[in-house]
Design a protein around this motif. Structure first.
Motif, short mmCIF file in Angstrom:
data_model
loop_
_atom_site.label_atom_id
_atom_site.label_comp_id
_atom_site.label_asym_id
_atom_site.label_seq_id
_atom_site.Cartn_x
_atom_site.Cartn_y
_atom_site.Cartn_z
N VAL A 80 -11.40 -26.75 56.70
CA VAL A 80 -12.06 -25.74 57.53
C VAL A 80 -13.57 -25.95 57.52
O VAL A 80 -14.23 -25.92 58.57
CB VAL A 80 -11.70 -24.32 57.04
CG1 VAL A 80 -12.61 -23.28 57.70
CG2 VAL A 80 -10.25 -24.01 57.32
N THR A 81 -14.12 -26.17 56.35
CA THR A 81 -15.57 -26.32 56.22
C THR A 81 -16.08 -27.54 56.98
O THR A 81 -17.11 -27.47 57.67
CB THR A 81 -15.97 -26.41 54.74
OG1 THR A 81 -15.48 -25.24 54.05
CG2 THR A 81 -17.48 -26.48 54.57
N LYS A 82 -15.36 -28.64 56.91
CA LYS A 82 -15.77 -29.84 57.65
C LYS A 82 -15.73 -29.60 59.15
O LYS A 82 -16.63 -30.04 59.89
CB LYS A 82 -14.86 -31.01 57.28
CG LYS A 82 -15.07 -31.54 55.88
CD LYS A 82 -14.07 -32.64 55.54
CE LYS A 82 -14.25 -33.15 54.13
NZ LYS A 82 -13.25 -34.21 53.81
N SER A 83 -14.71 -28.88 59.62
CA SER A 83 -14.62 -28.57 61.04
C SER A 83 -15.76 -27.68 61.49
O SER A 83 -16.38 -27.92 62.55
CB SER A 83 -13.27 -27.89 61.32
OG SER A 83 -13.16 -27.52 62.68
N VAL A 84 -16.08 -26.69 60.69
CA VAL A 84 -17.18 -25.78 61.01
C VAL A 84 -18.52 -26.52 61.01
O VAL A 84 -19.35 -26.32 61.90
CB VAL A 84 -17.20 -24.60 60.02
CG1 VAL A 84 -18.48 -23.78 60.16
CG2 VAL A 84 -15.99 -23.71 60.24
N ILE A 85 -18.72 -27.39 60.04
CA ILE A 85 -19.95 -28.17 59.98
C ILE A 85 -20.11 -29.01 61.25
O ILE A 85 -21.19 -29.06 61.85
CB ILE A 85 -19.98 -29.06 58.73
CG1 ILE A 85 -20.21 -28.21 57.48
CG2 ILE A 85 -21.05 -30.15 58.85
CD1 ILE A 85 -20.01 -28.97 56.18
N GLY A 86 -19.03 -29.65 61.67
CA GLY A 86 -19.09 -30.46 62.90
C GLY A 86 -19.46 -29.63 64.11
O GLY A 86 -20.28 -30.04 64.94
N ALA A 87 -18.88 -28.43 64.21
CA ALA A 87 -19.19 -27.54 65.33
C ALA A 87 -20.64 -27.08 65.28
O ALA A 87 -21.31 -27.00 66.33
CB ALA A 87 -18.24 -26.35 65.32
N MET A 88 -21.13 -26.78 64.10
CA MET A 88 -22.52 -26.34 63.96
C MET A 88 -23.48 -27.46 64.34
O MET A 88 -24.49 -27.21 65.01
CB MET A 88 -22.78 -25.88 62.51
CG MET A 88 -22.08 -24.60 62.13
SD MET A 88 -22.35 -24.14 60.39
CE MET A 88 -24.13 -23.77 60.40
N GLN A 89 -23.19 -28.66 63.90
CA GLN A 89 -24.06 -29.79 64.23
C GLN A 89 -24.14 -30.00 65.74
O GLN A 89 -25.21 -30.25 66.29
CB GLN A 89 -23.56 -31.05 63.52
CG GLN A 89 -23.74 -31.01 62.02
CD GLN A 89 -23.00 -32.12 61.30
OE1 GLN A 89 -22.00 -32.65 61.80
NE2 GLN A 89 -23.46 -32.49 60.11
N LYS A 90 -23.01 -29.88 66.42
CA LYS A 90 -22.99 -30.06 67.87
C LYS A 90 -23.72 -28.93 68.59
O LYS A 90 -24.36 -29.15 69.61
CB LYS A 90 -21.54 -30.14 68.36
CG LYS A 90 -20.84 -31.43 67.98
CD LYS A 90 -19.41 -31.46 68.49
CE LYS A 90 -18.71 -32.75 68.08
NZ LYS A 90 -17.29 -32.79 68.52
N ALA A 91 -23.61 -27.71 68.04
CA ALA A 91 -24.21 -26.54 68.70
C ALA A 91 -25.66 -26.32 68.31
O ALA A 91 -26.33 -25.46 68.88
CB ALA A 91 -23.39 -25.29 68.36
N GLY A 92 -26.13 -27.04 67.31
CA GLY A 92 -27.52 -26.87 66.86
C GLY A 92 -27.72 -25.63 66.01
O GLY A 92 -28.85 -25.13 65.91
N VAL A 93 -26.65 -25.14 65.38
CA VAL A 93 -26.75 -23.98 64.48
C VAL A 93 -27.04 -24.52 63.07
O VAL A 93 -26.31 -25.37 62.57
CB VAL A 93 -25.45 -23.15 64.47
CG1 VAL A 93 -25.56 -21.98 63.51
CG2 VAL A 93 -25.13 -22.67 65.88
N ARG A 94 -28.09 -24.01 62.44
CA ARG A 94 -28.59 -24.64 61.21
C ARG A 94 -28.14 -23.96 59.91
O ARG A 94 -27.88 -24.64 58.92
CB ARG A 94 -30.13 -24.60 61.21
CG ARG A 94 -30.77 -25.38 62.32
CD ARG A 94 -30.68 -26.87 62.10
NE ARG A 94 -31.08 -27.24 60.74
CZ ARG A 94 -30.78 -28.41 60.17
NH1 ARG A 94 -30.08 -29.31 60.84
NH2 ARG A 94 -31.18 -28.69 58.94
N ARG A 95 -28.04 -22.64 59.89
CA ARG A 95 -27.88 -21.93 58.61
C ARG A 95 -26.41 -21.76 58.25
O ARG A 95 -25.63 -21.19 59.02
CB ARG A 95 -28.56 -20.56 58.70
CG ARG A 95 -28.64 -19.81 57.36
CD ARG A 95 -29.66 -20.44 56.43
NE ARG A 95 -29.86 -19.63 55.23
CZ ARG A 95 -29.35 -19.93 54.03
NH1 ARG A 95 -28.61 -21.01 53.86
NH2 ARG A 95 -29.61 -19.16 52.98
N LEU A 96 -26.05 -22.23 57.06
CA LEU A 96 -24.67 -22.20 56.59
C LEU A 96 -24.62 -21.68 55.16
O LEU A 96 -25.34 -22.17 54.29
CB LEU A 96 -24.08 -23.61 56.64
CG LEU A 96 -22.69 -23.81 56.03
CD1 LEU A 96 -21.64 -23.04 56.82
CD2 LEU A 96 -22.34 -25.29 55.98
#
Length: 203
Positions: A80-96
């Motif tokens: 789940v975390t890897k999938s979310v990280i990939g989505a954040m990187q594509k969307a330009g969302v920085r804070r995790l």
């Protein structure tokens, strides 16, 4: 603040969603079951699905991952975390902000030796999942914070807690109420001094 919580249908994630909403934040919860605290936006689905992850993180200021393990699924937290990280990187969302567990990574030193031995034996699979999860977070290039709670309880919150890195003096207790952990995490979301840190948290 626009907050997305992956794993917010129960446990710490649900507590965090309720606290964040009460504080005036816009909250989105990702849930496979579709259940979520009243009044929050819900994205139904498994966040390992790239489309679900993309929908969940779109427009978010911060993303929080509080997922647990899934019966019959190997290393669900890491997936789940890897999938979310990939989505954040594509969307330009920085804070995790990611909920892991004390005992993962280098945090064994924060535990009493007898407890450390027991956890390594009893929770070996869960800790392996968390170790893979933490490695993905730390290598993500995002503005991350890892939260490593001790044993979670449903006791009444105390309103106080300890949050320590492995380099700080002090010893953590053996447990923390989920509501206190959620309150701690809510504060971390807007605390830039925690970026790039892994914090052990207990009462």
């Amino acid at each position: 603040m626009k907050i997305t919580i992956v794993g917010g249908s129960k446990g710490t994630g649900a507590q965090l969603a309720a606290l964040a909403q009460a504080a005036g934040h816009e909250v989105t919860v990702v849930s496979r079951s579709g259940s979520a605290p009243s009044g929050v936006r819900t994205v139904i689905g498994n966040a390992t699905d790239p489309a679900v992850a993309a929908q969940a993180v779109a427009g978010a200021d911060v993303v929080v991952v509080t997922v647990g393990g899934a019966k019959g699924v190997s290393r669900q937290r890491a997936a789940v975390t890897k999938s979310v990280i990939g989505a954040m990187q594509k969307a330009g969302v920085r804070r995790l902000v990611v909920q892991s567990s004390l005992g993962a990574g280098d945090s064994g030193s924060q535990m009493p030796a007898p407890l450390r031995i027991i956890m390594q034996a009893v929770l070996a699979k869960a800790l392996a999942d968390h170790n893979e999860q933490e490695a993905a977070v730390q290598g993500s290039g995002l503005d991350w914070t890892i939260v490593r709670p001790t044993g979670l309880t449903d006791k009444e919150p105390t309103g106080t807690w300890k949050a320590l890195t492995t380099n700080e003096d002090g010893r953590l207790g053996g447990s923390i109420p989920r509501r206190d952990l959620a309150a701690c995490m809510l504060g971390i979301l807007s605390d830039d001094s925690t970026i790039g840190k892994a914090l052990g948290v207990s009462s």
